[in-house]
Design a protein around this motif. Structure first.
Motif, PDB file in Angstrom:
ATOM      1  N   PRO A 138       0.816  -1.214   0.000  1.00 62.78           N
ATOM      2  CA  PRO A 138       0.000   0.000   0.000  1.00 62.78           C
ATOM      3  C   PRO A 138       0.852   1.268   0.000  1.00 62.78           C
ATOM      4  N   ALA A 139       0.448   2.227  -0.803  1.00 56.00           N
ATOM      5  CA  ALA A 139       1.183   3.491  -0.876  1.00 56.00           C
ATOM      6  C   ALA A 139       0.908   4.366   0.333  1.00 56.00           C
ATOM      7  N   GLU A 140      -0.270   4.226   0.921  1.00 64.42           N
ATOM      8  CA  GLU A 140      -0.674   5.061   2.054  1.00 64.42           C
ATOM      9  C   GLU A 140      -1.378   4.197   3.091  1.00 64.42           C
ATOM     10  N   GLY A 141      -1.438   4.721   4.323  1.00 60.23           N
ATOM     11  CA  GLY A 141      -2.196   4.069   5.371  1.00 60.23           C
ATOM     12  C   GLY A 141      -1.468   2.921   6.030  1.00 60.23           C
ATOM     13  N   GLY A 142      -1.980   2.499   7.172  1.00 60.18           N
ATOM     14  CA  GLY A 142      -1.366   1.435   7.933  1.00 60.18           C
ATOM     15  C   GLY A 142      -1.679   0.061   7.367  1.00 60.18           C
ATOM     16  N   PHE A 143      -0.734  -0.850   7.515  1.00 57.97           N
ATOM     17  CA  PHE A 143      -0.940  -2.220   7.054  1.00 57.97           C
ATOM     18  C   PHE A 143       0.033  -3.145   7.760  1.00 57.97           C
ATOM     19  N   ILE A 144      -0.212  -4.432   7.616  1.00 58.24           N
ATOM     20  CA  ILE A 144       0.637  -5.476   8.178  1.00 58.24           C
ATOM     21  C   ILE A 144       1.299  -6.245   7.051  1.00 58.24           C
ATOM     22  N   THR A 145       2.564  -6.580   7.227  1.00 62.69           N
ATOM     23  CA  THR A 145       3.186  -7.597   6.363  1.00 62.69           C
ATOM     24  C   THR A 145       3.372  -8.856   7.201  1.00 62.69           C
ATOM     25  N   ALA A 146       3.018  -9.998   6.625  1.00 63.22           N
ATOM     26  CA  ALA A 146       3.178 -11.287   7.286  1.00 63.22           C
ATOM     27  C   ALA A 146       4.224 -12.064   6.489  1.00 63.22           C
ATOM     28  N   VAL A 147       5.365 -12.357   7.133  1.00 66.24           N
ATOM     29  CA  VAL A 147       6.564 -12.820   6.425  1.00 66.24           C
ATOM     30  C   VAL A 147       7.026 -14.166   6.978  1.00 66.24           C
ATOM     31  N   ASN A 148       7.453 -15.059   6.096  1.00 66.01           N
ATOM     32  CA  ASN A 148       8.024 -16.323   6.576  1.00 66.01           C
ATOM     33  C   ASN A 148       9.451 -16.104   7.073  1.00 66.01           C
ATOM     34  N   HIS A 149       9.916 -17.040   7.906  1.00 66.58           N
ATOM     35  CA  HIS A 149      11.196 -16.839   8.610  1.00 66.58           C
ATOM     36  C   HIS A 149      12.016 -18.123   8.512  1.00 66.58           C
ATOM     37  N   ASN A 150      13.114 -18.080   7.722  1.00 67.37           N
ATOM     38  CA  ASN A 150      13.904 -19.295   7.530  1.00 67.37           C
ATOM     39  C   ASN A 150      15.412 -19.090   7.687  1.00 67.37           C
ATOM     40  N   SER A 151      15.820 -17.921   8.213  1.00 67.86           N
ATOM     41  CA  SER A 151      17.242 -17.684   8.454  1.00 67.86           C
ATOM     42  C   SER A 151      17.388 -16.561   9.478  1.00 67.86           C
ATOM     43  N   HIS A 152      18.464 -16.630  10.258  1.00 64.79           N
ATOM     44  CA  HIS A 152      18.706 -15.551  11.224  1.00 64.79           C
ATOM     45  C   HIS A 152      18.982 -14.219  10.527  1.00 64.79           C
ATOM     46  N   ILE A 153      19.392 -14.250   9.256  1.00 68.52           N
ATOM     47  CA  ILE A 153      19.690 -12.996   8.566  1.00 68.52           C
ATOM     48  C   ILE A 153      18.527 -12.523   7.693  1.00 68.52           C
ATOM     49  N   ASP A 154      17.432 -13.290   7.619  1.00 66.38           N
ATOM     50  CA  ASP A 154      16.378 -12.838   6.706  1.00 66.38           C
ATOM     51  C   ASP A 154      15.621 -11.595   7.183  1.00 66.38           C
ATOM     52  N   PRO A 155      15.612 -11.248   8.494  1.00 69.66           N
ATOM     53  CA  PRO A 155      15.013  -9.945   8.839  1.00 69.66           C
ATOM     54  C   PRO A 155      15.727  -8.772   8.176  1.00 69.66           C
ATOM     55  N   LEU A 156      17.057  -8.856   8.064  1.00 69.08           N
ATOM     56  CA  LEU A 156      17.801  -7.793   7.388  1.00 69.08           C
ATOM     57  C   LEU A 156      17.511  -7.793   5.890  1.00 69.08           C
ATOM     58  N   ALA A 157      17.488  -9.000   5.294  1.00 72.99           N
ATOM     59  CA  ALA A 157      17.227  -9.091   3.855  1.00 72.99           C
ATOM     60  C   ALA A 157      15.818  -8.608   3.523  1.00 72.99           C
ATOM     61  N   TYR A 158      14.839  -9.015   4.346  1.00 71.04           N
ATOM     62  CA  TYR A 158      13.471  -8.548   4.122  1.00 71.04           C
ATOM     63  C   TYR A 158      13.366  -7.038   4.346  1.00 71.04           C
ATOM     64  N   ALA A 159      14.013  -6.538   5.393  1.00 74.39           N
ATOM     65  CA  ALA A 159      13.962  -5.098   5.670  1.00 74.39           C
ATOM     66  C   ALA A 159      14.523  -4.292   4.509  1.00 74.39           C
ATOM     67  N   HIS A 160      15.557  -4.832   3.844  1.00 75.64           N
ATOM     68  CA  HIS A 160      16.120  -4.173   2.666  1.00 75.64           C
ATOM     69  C   HIS A 160      15.053  -4.044   1.575  1.00 75.64           C
ATOM     70  N   PHE A 161      14.352  -5.145   1.310  1.00 81.72           N
ATOM     71  CA  PHE A 161      13.256  -5.112   0.341  1.00 81.72           C
ATOM     72  C   PHE A 161      12.207  -4.085   0.744  1.00 81.72           C
ATOM     73  N   GLN A 162      11.772  -4.151   1.992  1.00 82.05           N
ATOM     74  CA  GLN A 162      10.684  -3.283   2.441  1.00 82.05           C
ATOM     75  C   GLN A 162      11.101  -1.818   2.430  1.00 82.05           C
ATOM     76  N   TYR A 163      12.343  -1.550   2.802  1.00 82.76           N
ATOM     77  CA  TYR A 163      12.876  -0.184   2.785  1.00 82.76           C
ATOM     78  C   TYR A 163      12.815   0.388   1.370  1.00 82.76           C
ATOM     79  N   ASN A 164      13.142  -0.444   0.377  1.00 84.63           N
ATOM     80  CA  ASN A 164      13.149   0.020  -1.004  1.00 84.63           C
ATOM     81  C   ASN A 164      11.759   0.274  -1.560  1.00 84.63           C
ATOM     82  N   THR A 165      10.713  -0.213  -0.899  1.00 87.84           N
ATOM     83  CA  THR A 165       9.347   0.100  -1.331  1.00 87.84           C
ATOM     84  C   THR A 165       8.931   1.506  -0.909  1.00 87.84           C
TER      85      THR A 165
END
Length: 266
Positions: A36-63
């Motif tokens: 979503p471009a505006e407004g509050g929302f939730i992302t529900a993400v799978n978790h399969n590595s200790h480093i995937d929060p950083l990798a996912y955050a990189h993706f989300q930051y770029n949005t």
């Protein structure tokens, strides 16, 4: 509602984290149009590595919609870590609360302010032997039904090839690809205006997890198991096996003791 400004702390974290992530992982990121471009929302993400929060955050930051992760409330009180958590707008979870909904009050407030709140519904790294999403916990469903905000299912794969679940030894070469696929909002409308019972929350959570799993099936090009891995069921089964083994060993010990007594009596 306008987007919140990213702020100094988040930009500072990005300056530190993005260069090594770019070197470490190639990117195959799809589905940004579903964020979503505006407004509050939730992302529900799978978790399969200790480093995937950083990798996912990189993706989300770029949005352009930076994620606010949930963390134990105690972390927000500890020196530099606390300052960084507060500065980047991360969200405390009040686990000491006796009311489950109150435990997520800060997440509800963040959604209502127009934030992107990131949930890892599994609650921990997947224990599925093939890396598929496990059964989920109900926190994301609680917040989603309370706020009626969009829930974006996001699957990721690739960080686990650098650092497999529960491993401490990274596999840096050859360079891996971080695949992300964000899907359209999960349809939870049928759960609205109903009492938030454990059964309803479980069904809503299963709906969210199924959407994440479908996204991961598309990334991996294969079918997930029909029944998600359930760590609670596995623990119960393991306890049952342990008790059965102990019982067998006890019977064997009794048999040996009886045999010895019989031998002494002759």
């Amino acid at each position: 509602m306008p987007r919140r400004r990213i702020g100094f702390w988040y930009r500072f974290a990005a300056v530190i984290c993005k260069p090594p992530l770019v070197l470490l992982l190639k990117r195959d990121w799809r589905g940004m149009e579903n964020i979503p471009a505006e407004g509050g929302f939730i992302t529900a993400v799978n978790h399969n590595s200790h480093i995937d929060p950083l990798a996912y955050a990189h993706f989300q930051y770029n949005t352009g919609r930076v994620p606010r992760f949930l963390a134990k409330s105690g972390l927000f009180k500890k020196g530099f870590v606390g300052a960084a958590m507060r500065g980047t707008g991360q969200i405390p979870v009040y686990r000491e609360s006796t009311d489950a909904l109150s435990a997520f009050r800060a997440a509800i407030e963040a959604v209502e302010r127009g934030e992107c709140v990131a949930f890892y519904p599994e609650g921990t790294l997947t224990r599925d032997p093939d890396g598929w999403p496990m059964t989920g916990k109900t926190g994301a469903a609680r917040v989603a039904l309370q706020t009626r905000c969009p829930v974006i299912p996001i699957a990721q794969w690739g960080a686990n090839e650098v650092l497999p679940p529960y491993s401490k030894k990274p596999r840096i070469l050859p360079r891996k690809t971080h695949h992300v696929l964000a899907g359209p909002p999960v349809d939870l409308e049928r759960f609205y205006d109903r009492e938030m019972t454990p059964e309803l929350l479980k069904e809503a959570t299963e709906t969210i997890m199924a959407a994440i799993t479908r996204q991961l099936e598309e990334i991996r090009g294969e079918k997930a198991p029909d029944t998600p891995y359930d760590p609670r069921r596995e623990r119960i089964e393991q306890r049952r096996k342990t008790r059965a083994q102990a019982l067998r060993e006890g019977i064997q010990d009794d048999d040996r003791a009886a045999a010895q007594e019989e031998g002494l009596g002759k």
